[in-house]
Design a protein around this motif. Structure first.
Motif, short mmCIF file in Angstrom:
data_model
loop_
_atom_site.label_atom_id
_atom_site.label_comp_id
_atom_site.label_asym_id
_atom_site.label_seq_id
_atom_site.Cartn_x
_atom_site.Cartn_y
_atom_site.Cartn_z
N GLN A 13 0.73 -1.09 -0.03
CA GLN A 13 0.08 -0.09 -0.09
C GLN A 13 0.77 1.24 0.10
O GLN A 13 0.32 2.55 -0.24
N VAL A 14 2.20 1.06 0.30
CA VAL A 14 2.88 2.30 0.45
C VAL A 14 4.37 1.99 -0.61
O VAL A 14 4.87 0.82 -0.40
N LYS A 15 4.35 2.77 -1.57
CA LYS A 15 5.48 2.27 -2.57
C LYS A 15 6.47 3.34 -2.66
O LYS A 15 6.14 4.53 -2.90
N GLN A 16 7.86 2.75 -2.71
CA GLN A 16 9.04 3.71 -2.87
C GLN A 16 9.50 3.10 -4.12
O GLN A 16 10.05 2.20 -4.06
N ASN A 17 9.31 3.80 -5.46
CA ASN A 17 9.74 2.98 -6.83
C ASN A 17 11.18 3.28 -6.98
O ASN A 17 11.55 2.49 -7.75
N SER A 18 12.03 3.92 -6.26
CA SER A 18 13.29 4.25 -6.64
C SER A 18 14.10 3.50 -5.53
O SER A 18 14.05 4.00 -4.06
N PRO A 19 14.72 2.34 -5.44
CA PRO A 19 15.40 1.52 -4.73
C PRO A 19 16.69 2.09 -4.36
O PRO A 19 17.24 2.12 -3.21
N SER A 20 17.26 3.25 -5.17
CA SER A 20 18.74 3.94 -4.72
C SER A 20 18.67 5.34 -5.42
O SER A 20 17.88 5.65 -6.55
N LEU A 21 19.26 5.97 -4.82
CA LEU A 21 19.54 7.39 -5.15
C LEU A 21 20.90 8.08 -4.88
O LEU A 21 21.32 7.63 -3.61
N SER A 22 21.56 8.80 -5.86
CA SER A 22 22.93 9.04 -5.61
C SER A 22 22.96 10.46 -5.78
O SER A 22 22.54 11.09 -6.82
N VAL A 23 23.52 11.30 -4.85
CA VAL A 23 23.41 12.88 -5.01
C VAL A 23 24.81 13.44 -4.46
O VAL A 23 25.29 12.75 -3.43
N GLN A 24 25.04 14.49 -5.00
CA GLN A 24 26.38 15.08 -4.46
C GLN A 24 26.03 15.94 -3.20
O GLN A 24 25.03 16.53 -2.96
N GLU A 25 27.26 16.07 -2.66
CA GLU A 25 27.06 16.83 -1.25
C GLU A 25 26.56 18.11 -1.76
O GLU A 25 27.37 18.69 -2.58
N GLY A 26 25.76 18.64 -0.81
CA GLY A 26 25.51 19.99 -1.08
C GLY A 26 24.14 20.17 -1.90
O GLY A 26 23.47 21.34 -1.99
N ALA A 84 -1.09 0.08 12.87
CA ALA A 84 0.10 -0.45 12.23
C ALA A 84 0.56 0.92 11.25
O ALA A 84 -0.17 1.39 10.79
N LEU A 85 1.90 0.95 11.45
CA LEU A 85 2.67 1.62 10.15
C LEU A 85 2.70 0.64 9.03
O LEU A 85 3.34 -0.44 9.22
N ASN A 86 2.36 1.16 7.91
CA ASN A 86 2.71 0.63 6.63
C ASN A 86 3.89 1.09 6.02
O ASN A 86 3.79 2.41 5.62
N PHE A 87 4.86 0.28 5.77
CA PHE A 87 6.12 0.97 5.24
C PHE A 87 6.37 0.65 3.64
O PHE A 87 5.82 -0.49 3.29
N GLY A 88 7.03 1.47 3.01
CA GLY A 88 7.51 1.09 1.82
C GLY A 88 8.90 0.18 1.96
O GLY A 88 9.24 0.18 2.98
N LYS A 89 9.23 0.01 0.80
CA LYS A 89 10.41 -0.91 0.71
C LYS A 89 11.75 -0.14 1.02
O LYS A 89 12.66 -0.73 1.16
N GLY A 90 11.70 1.22 0.76
CA GLY A 90 12.95 2.01 1.19
C GLY A 90 13.72 2.68 0.14
O GLY A 90 13.51 1.74 -1.05
N THR A 91 14.44 3.48 0.09
CA THR A 91 15.27 4.07 -0.90
C THR A 91 16.50 4.39 -0.19
O THR A 91 16.74 4.88 0.94
N SER A 92 17.40 3.87 -0.86
CA SER A 92 18.88 3.87 -0.36
C SER A 92 19.66 5.10 -1.05
O SER A 92 19.70 5.23 -2.09
N LEU A 93 19.85 6.05 -0.08
CA LEU A 93 20.48 7.35 -0.43
C LEU A 93 21.80 7.51 -0.33
O LEU A 93 22.58 7.10 0.77
N LEU A 94 22.67 7.57 -1.41
CA LEU A 94 24.26 7.82 -1.12
C LEU A 94 24.53 9.22 -1.46
O LEU A 94 24.20 9.77 -2.71
N VAL A 95 25.13 9.92 -0.40
CA VAL A 95 25.68 11.26 -0.84
C VAL A 95 27.02 11.54 -0.98
O VAL A 95 27.77 10.91 -0.15
N THR A 96 27.35 11.65 -2.06
CA THR A 96 28.91 11.82 -2.43
C THR A 96 29.57 13.18 -2.05
O THR A 96 28.95 14.01 -2.46
N PRO A 97 30.96 12.92 -1.65
CA PRO A 97 31.67 14.16 -1.59
C PRO A 97 31.75 14.95 -2.69
O PRO A 97 32.00 14.38 -3.72
#
Lengths: 116, 112
Positions: free
Chosen positions: B3-16, B99-112
């Motif tokens: 019932q809760v969807k996080q369609n992006s398994p991962s995300l990479s972003v630059q610091e700042g 109950a809290l209904n959770f999405g599967k999560g998105t892994s965020l990576l912030v690179t320097p």
């Protein structure tokens, strides 16, 4: 540290054994929730308890799983006759009031159960 | 039934830069939404929440936006920091359940 406490952090059981997971809620919290996280999945609700009462167990498997929150002591999640599919991270959360209507739940560090 | 969807398994972003994490839900009874952050081998840590009567809630670098008509919410992190690297879970509940209904999560990576 007044956070949610769980023990053990890691538990290894052979198939057919029993697993007992313990959870002490945050100080002042009287509502406890158990969730299970399978690999690559989100957390899935299992059961919600108040002291001496099971309020909602809609997420609990019908067999082998039970939970309690006695008047004194921690909440216990018990899994009898464990199978490999029970291997998961089990998280306990607590809240000061029932989270119906929007109170945050605060999570413990989890117990990682491995069934061999 | 997710019932809760996080369609992006991962995300990479630059610091700042800005990190935008998205979440969609299907249950129109959900009226309270939360974001949790999780490091490996730890429990989820509450970040920020929003009630369905609002469309925005801000707390420091974190802002959550809710679009009820689209059944969509997003978490903005500005500016992103390397310490923000973690898995972010969207969760929802309703006035009729605990109950809290959770999405599967998105892994965020912030690179320097």
């Amino acid at each position: 540290n007044a956070g949610v406490m769980q023990n053990p952090r890691h538990l290894v059981r052979r198939r057919g054994q029993e697993a007992r997971l313990r959870c002490s809620p945050m100080k002042g919290h009287s509502h406890v929730y158990w969730y299970r996280q399978l690999p690559e999945e989100g957390l899935k609700f299992m059961v919600y308890l108040q002291k001496e009462n099971i309020i909602d167990e809609s997420g609990m498997p019908k067999e082998r799983f039970s939970a309690e929150f006695p008047k004194e002591g921690p909440s216990i999640l018990r899994i009898q006759q464990v199978v490999r599919g029970d291997s998961a991270a089990y998280f306990c959360a607590s809240s000061p009031l029932g989270s119906m209507g929007g109170y945050e739940q605060y999570f413990g560090p989890g117990t990682r159960l491995t069934v061999t | 039934d997710q019932q809760v969807k996080q369609n992006s398994p991962s995300l990479s972003v630059q610091e700042g830069r800005i990190s935008i994490l998205n979440c969609d839900y299907t249950n129109s009874m959900f009226d309270y939404f939360l974001w949790y952050k999780k490091y490996p081998a730890e429990g989820p840590t509450f970040l920020i929440s929003i009630s369905s009567i609002k469309d925005k809630n801000e707390d420091g670098r974190f802002t959550v936006f809710l679009n009820k008509s689209a059944k969509h919410l997003s978490l903005h992190i500005v500016p992103s920091q390397p310490g923000d690297s973690a898995v972010y879970f969207c969760a929802a509940n309703s006035n009729s359940g605990y109950a809290l209904n959770f999405g599967k999560g998105t892994s965020l990576l912030v690179t320097p």
